[in-house]
Design a protein around this motif. Structure first.
Motif, PDB file in Angstrom:
ATOM      1  N   LEU A 161     -52.554 -27.459   6.060  1.00 28.12           N
ATOM      2  CA  LEU A 161     -52.873 -26.190   5.309  1.00 28.12           C
ATOM      3  C   LEU A 161     -51.506 -25.264   4.944  1.00 28.12           C
ATOM      4  O   LEU A 161     -51.243 -24.958   3.887  1.00 28.12           O
ATOM      5  CB  LEU A 161     -54.028 -25.165   5.620  1.00 28.12           C
ATOM      6  CG  LEU A 161     -55.559 -25.745   5.394  1.00 28.12           C
ATOM      7  CD1 LEU A 161     -56.459 -24.835   5.993  1.00 28.12           C
ATOM      8  CD2 LEU A 161     -55.742 -25.817   4.099  1.00 28.12           C
ATOM      9  N   VAL A 162     -50.824 -25.431   5.939  1.00 25.56           N
ATOM     10  CA  VAL A 162     -49.725 -24.487   5.813  1.00 25.56           C
ATOM     11  C   VAL A 162     -48.701 -25.197   4.862  1.00 25.56           C
ATOM     12  O   VAL A 162     -47.918 -24.569   4.160  1.00 25.56           O
ATOM     13  CB  VAL A 162     -49.080 -24.416   7.157  1.00 25.56           C
ATOM     14  CG1 VAL A 162     -47.505 -23.554   7.150  1.00 25.56           C
ATOM     15  CG2 VAL A 162     -49.762 -23.464   7.884  1.00 25.56           C
ATOM     16  N   GLU A 163     -48.763 -26.509   5.052  1.00 23.11           N
ATOM     17  CA  GLU A 163     -47.766 -27.490   4.463  1.00 23.11           C
ATOM     18  C   GLU A 163     -48.205 -27.425   2.845  1.00 23.11           C
ATOM     19  O   GLU A 163     -47.469 -27.128   1.853  1.00 23.11           O
ATOM     20  CB  GLU A 163     -47.485 -28.881   4.455  1.00 23.11           C
ATOM     21  CG  GLU A 163     -47.050 -29.022   6.008  1.00 23.11           C
ATOM     22  CD  GLU A 163     -46.721 -30.644   6.461  1.00 23.11           C
ATOM     23  OE1 GLU A 163     -47.491 -31.304   5.780  1.00 23.11           O
ATOM     24  OE2 GLU A 163     -46.358 -30.973   7.588  1.00 23.11           O
ATOM     25  N   GLU A 164     -49.411 -27.399   2.586  1.00 23.38           N
ATOM     26  CA  GLU A 164     -50.161 -27.398   1.073  1.00 23.38           C
ATOM     27  C   GLU A 164     -49.723 -25.712   0.540  1.00 23.38           C
ATOM     28  O   GLU A 164     -49.456 -25.831  -0.392  1.00 23.38           O
ATOM     29  CB  GLU A 164     -51.693 -27.638   1.322  1.00 23.38           C
ATOM     30  CG  GLU A 164     -52.194 -27.449  -0.067  1.00 23.38           C
ATOM     31  CD  GLU A 164     -51.869 -28.484  -0.952  1.00 23.38           C
ATOM     32  OE1 GLU A 164     -52.369 -28.574  -2.106  1.00 23.38           O
ATOM     33  OE2 GLU A 164     -51.282 -29.510  -0.517  1.00 23.38           O
TER      34      GLU A 164
ATOM     35  N   THR B 171     -44.017 -23.009  -3.761  1.00 20.54           N
ATOM     36  CA  THR B 171     -43.202 -23.661  -4.431  1.00 20.54           C
ATOM     37  C   THR B 171     -43.514 -23.662  -5.955  1.00 20.54           C
ATOM     38  O   THR B 171     -42.560 -23.435  -6.784  1.00 20.54           O
ATOM     39  CB  THR B 171     -42.390 -24.582  -3.551  1.00 20.54           C
ATOM     40  OG1 THR B 171     -42.170 -24.116  -2.422  1.00 20.54           O
ATOM     41  CG2 THR B 171     -41.355 -25.098  -4.666  1.00 20.54           C
ATOM     42  N   LYS B 172     -44.481 -24.663  -6.100  1.00 22.41           N
ATOM     43  CA  LYS B 172     -44.900 -24.933  -7.539  1.00 22.41           C
ATOM     44  C   LYS B 172     -45.095 -23.707  -8.600  1.00 22.41           C
ATOM     45  O   LYS B 172     -44.729 -23.726  -9.645  1.00 22.41           O
ATOM     46  CB  LYS B 172     -46.243 -25.854  -7.232  1.00 22.41           C
ATOM     47  CG  LYS B 172     -46.311 -26.477  -8.702  1.00 22.41           C
ATOM     48  CD  LYS B 172     -47.644 -27.488  -8.696  1.00 22.41           C
ATOM     49  CE  LYS B 172     -48.019 -27.906  -9.980  1.00 22.41           C
ATOM     50  NZ  LYS B 172     -48.226 -27.146 -11.100  1.00 22.41           N
TER      51      LYS B 172
ATOM     52  N   THR C 261     -53.759 -22.089 -12.839  1.00 21.65           N
ATOM     53  CA  THR C 261     -54.715 -22.971 -11.722  1.00 21.65           C
ATOM     54  C   THR C 261     -54.033 -22.915 -10.465  1.00 21.65           C
ATOM     55  O   THR C 261     -54.641 -23.168  -9.323  1.00 21.65           O
ATOM     56  CB  THR C 261     -54.567 -24.456 -12.630  1.00 21.65           C
ATOM     57  OG1 THR C 261     -55.524 -24.266 -13.649  1.00 21.65           O
ATOM     58  CG2 THR C 261     -55.517 -25.358 -11.436  1.00 21.65           C
ATOM     59  N   SER C 262     -52.688 -23.327 -10.603  1.00 26.91           N
ATOM     60  CA  SER C 262     -51.842 -23.305  -9.149  1.00 26.91           C
ATOM     61  C   SER C 262     -51.929 -22.050  -8.416  1.00 26.91           C
ATOM     62  O   SER C 262     -52.218 -22.018  -7.210  1.00 26.91           O
ATOM     63  CB  SER C 262     -50.494 -23.646  -9.414  1.00 26.91           C
ATOM     64  OG  SER C 262     -50.285 -25.075  -9.933  1.00 26.91           O
ATOM     65  N   MET C 263     -52.071 -21.008  -8.988  1.00 24.50           N
ATOM     66  CA  MET C 263     -52.032 -19.507  -8.382  1.00 24.50           C
ATOM     67  C   MET C 263     -53.477 -19.320  -7.836  1.00 24.50           C
ATOM     68  O   MET C 263     -53.757 -19.140  -6.542  1.00 24.50           O
ATOM     69  CB  MET C 263     -51.796 -18.341  -9.415  1.00 24.50           C
ATOM     70  CG  MET C 263     -50.296 -18.293  -9.746  1.00 24.50           C
ATOM     71  SD  MET C 263     -50.247 -16.769 -10.617  1.00 24.50           S
ATOM     72  CE  MET C 263     -50.324 -17.448 -12.376  1.00 24.50           C
ATOM     73  N   VAL C 264     -54.465 -19.897  -8.502  1.00 24.79           N
ATOM     74  CA  VAL C 264     -55.849 -19.866  -8.105  1.00 24.79           C
ATOM     75  C   VAL C 264     -55.848 -20.742  -6.624  1.00 24.79           C
ATOM     76  O   VAL C 264     -56.558 -20.300  -5.698  1.00 24.79           O
ATOM     77  CB  VAL C 264     -56.955 -20.330  -8.876  1.00 24.79           C
ATOM     78  CG1 VAL C 264     -58.390 -20.464  -8.314  1.00 24.79           C
ATOM     79  CG2 VAL C 264     -56.837 -19.244 -10.005  1.00 24.79           C
ATOM     80  N   GLU C 265     -55.409 -22.041  -6.746  1.00 26.95           N
ATOM     81  CA  GLU C 265     -55.442 -23.027  -5.626  1.00 26.95           C
ATOM     82  C   GLU C 265     -54.581 -22.087  -4.588  1.00 26.95           C
ATOM     83  O   GLU C 265     -55.005 -22.463  -3.351  1.00 26.95           O
ATOM     84  CB  GLU C 265     -54.775 -24.001  -6.111  1.00 26.95           C
ATOM     85  CG  GLU C 265     -55.849 -25.067  -6.920  1.00 26.95           C
ATOM     86  CD  GLU C 265     -54.855 -26.339  -7.291  1.00 26.95           C
ATOM     87  OE1 GLU C 265     -53.899 -26.492  -6.653  1.00 26.95           O
ATOM     88  OE2 GLU C 265     -55.404 -26.800  -8.243  1.00 26.95           O
ATOM     89  N   LEU C 266     -53.460 -21.625  -4.774  1.00 24.38           N
ATOM     90  CA  LEU C 266     -52.576 -20.930  -3.575  1.00 24.38           C
ATOM     91  C   LEU C 266     -53.378 -19.882  -3.261  1.00 24.38           C
ATOM     92  O   LEU C 266     -53.236 -19.687  -1.933  1.00 24.38           O
ATOM     93  CB  LEU C 266     -51.484 -20.405  -4.342  1.00 24.38           C
ATOM     94  CG  LEU C 266     -50.540 -19.779  -3.440  1.00 24.38           C
ATOM     95  CD1 LEU C 266     -50.002 -20.524  -2.492  1.00 24.38           C
ATOM     96  CD2 LEU C 266     -49.174 -19.074  -4.204  1.00 24.38           C
ATOM     97  N   ALA C 267     -54.044 -19.048  -3.899  1.00 23.02           N
ATOM     98  CA  ALA C 267     -54.962 -17.895  -3.422  1.00 23.02           C
ATOM     99  C   ALA C 267     -55.940 -18.647  -2.352  1.00 23.02           C
ATOM    100  O   ALA C 267     -56.226 -17.969  -1.124  1.00 23.02           O
ATOM    101  CB  ALA C 267     -55.640 -17.131  -4.440  1.00 23.02           C
ATOM    102  N   GLN C 268     -56.602 -19.662  -2.837  1.00 19.26           N
ATOM    103  CA  GLN C 268     -57.575 -20.321  -1.982  1.00 19.26           C
ATOM    104  C   GLN C 268     -57.094 -20.597  -0.445  1.00 19.26           C
ATOM    105  O   GLN C 268     -57.691 -20.438   0.426  1.00 19.26           O
ATOM    106  CB  GLN C 268     -58.177 -21.343  -2.797  1.00 19.26           C
ATOM    107  CG  GLN C 268     -59.307 -22.468  -1.971  1.00 19.26           C
ATOM    108  CD  GLN C 268     -60.015 -23.392  -2.846  1.00 19.26           C
ATOM    109  OE1 GLN C 268     -60.433 -22.931  -3.981  1.00 19.26           O
ATOM    110  NE2 GLN C 268     -59.952 -24.738  -2.366  1.00 19.26           N
TER     111      GLN C 268
END
Length: 207
Positions: A43-46, A52-53, A138-145
């Protein structure tokens, strides 16, 4: 260290059962801790990949807006953004991951922001910039999750580690010492009883 325990066979049996349970529980918790750590590192890697994205997408979007501002007027740029018909819906739920309740976010955008400005004065640079910004949501929402999941997993790892350490360094050694103490006391009593029995036999024989 003073050991306060009733040195009986019933107590010895009870403590042995507790020790078996504690050792089994320690193994299960240790296995869980190892699996938690494996998931946590993934998860830390993800999390790093998504961060970064997002940063790259936002930087590109800002560059795009700067380029659009260079070729169209401020008034047209603001009007184009204001009249955009974009709509976004965010839903939140939870799921279980390694016995940890973690968030699940879902983002729906209809239509995608940046489509259908309907203004001939806008530029391809502006369309591209808005599309990049929309895609970054979408990436920001994934990042928050993922970030929240990392936080919750870290807390669960700490709780599990404390339980593992409590079993490994406190409860299990304590039970082992108590079992050893009772076994020693029972052996002493048995030797004493055997000695008395031999003395009684000797006295009877002498009579």
């Amino acid at each position: 260290m003073e050991i306060r325990v009733n040195p009986t066979r019933m107590e010895l049996l009870r403590l042995k059962k507790r020790l078996v349970t504690a050792v089994r529980g320690h193994k299960l918790l240790k296995d869980k801790l190892d699996e938690l750590m494996k998931n946590f590192l993934e998860l830390v890697e993800e999390n790093q990949r998504l961060r970064t994205k997002v940063e790259e997408d936002l930087a590109q979007a800002l560059d795009g807006f700067a380029m659009a501002r260079a070729v169209i007027s401020r008034e047209v740029l603001e009007a184009a953004i204001t009249t955009s018909r974009g709509d976004a819906t965010l839903t939140a739920g939870t799921t279980s991951k390694m016995s940890v309740e973690v968030p699940v976010f879902s983002l729906e955008m209809t239509p995608a922001l940046g489509n259908g400005f309907g203004m001939t004065e806008t530029s391809a640079e502006l369309d591209e910039a808005v599309n990049l910004l929309a895609n970054s949501f979408t990436s920001m929402v994934e990042l928050a999750q993922v970030e929240k999941t990392v936080e919750l997993m870290a807390a669960e790892i700490e709780r599990t580690r404390r339980r593992v350490n409590a079993l490994e360094y406190v409860l299990i050694p304590q039970l082992q010492e108590q079992i050893k103490y009772i076994t020693m006391k029972l052996d002493e009593n048995e030797r004493s009883n055997l000695t008395r029995l031999m003395k009684v036999k000797e006295m009877v024989r002498n009579k």
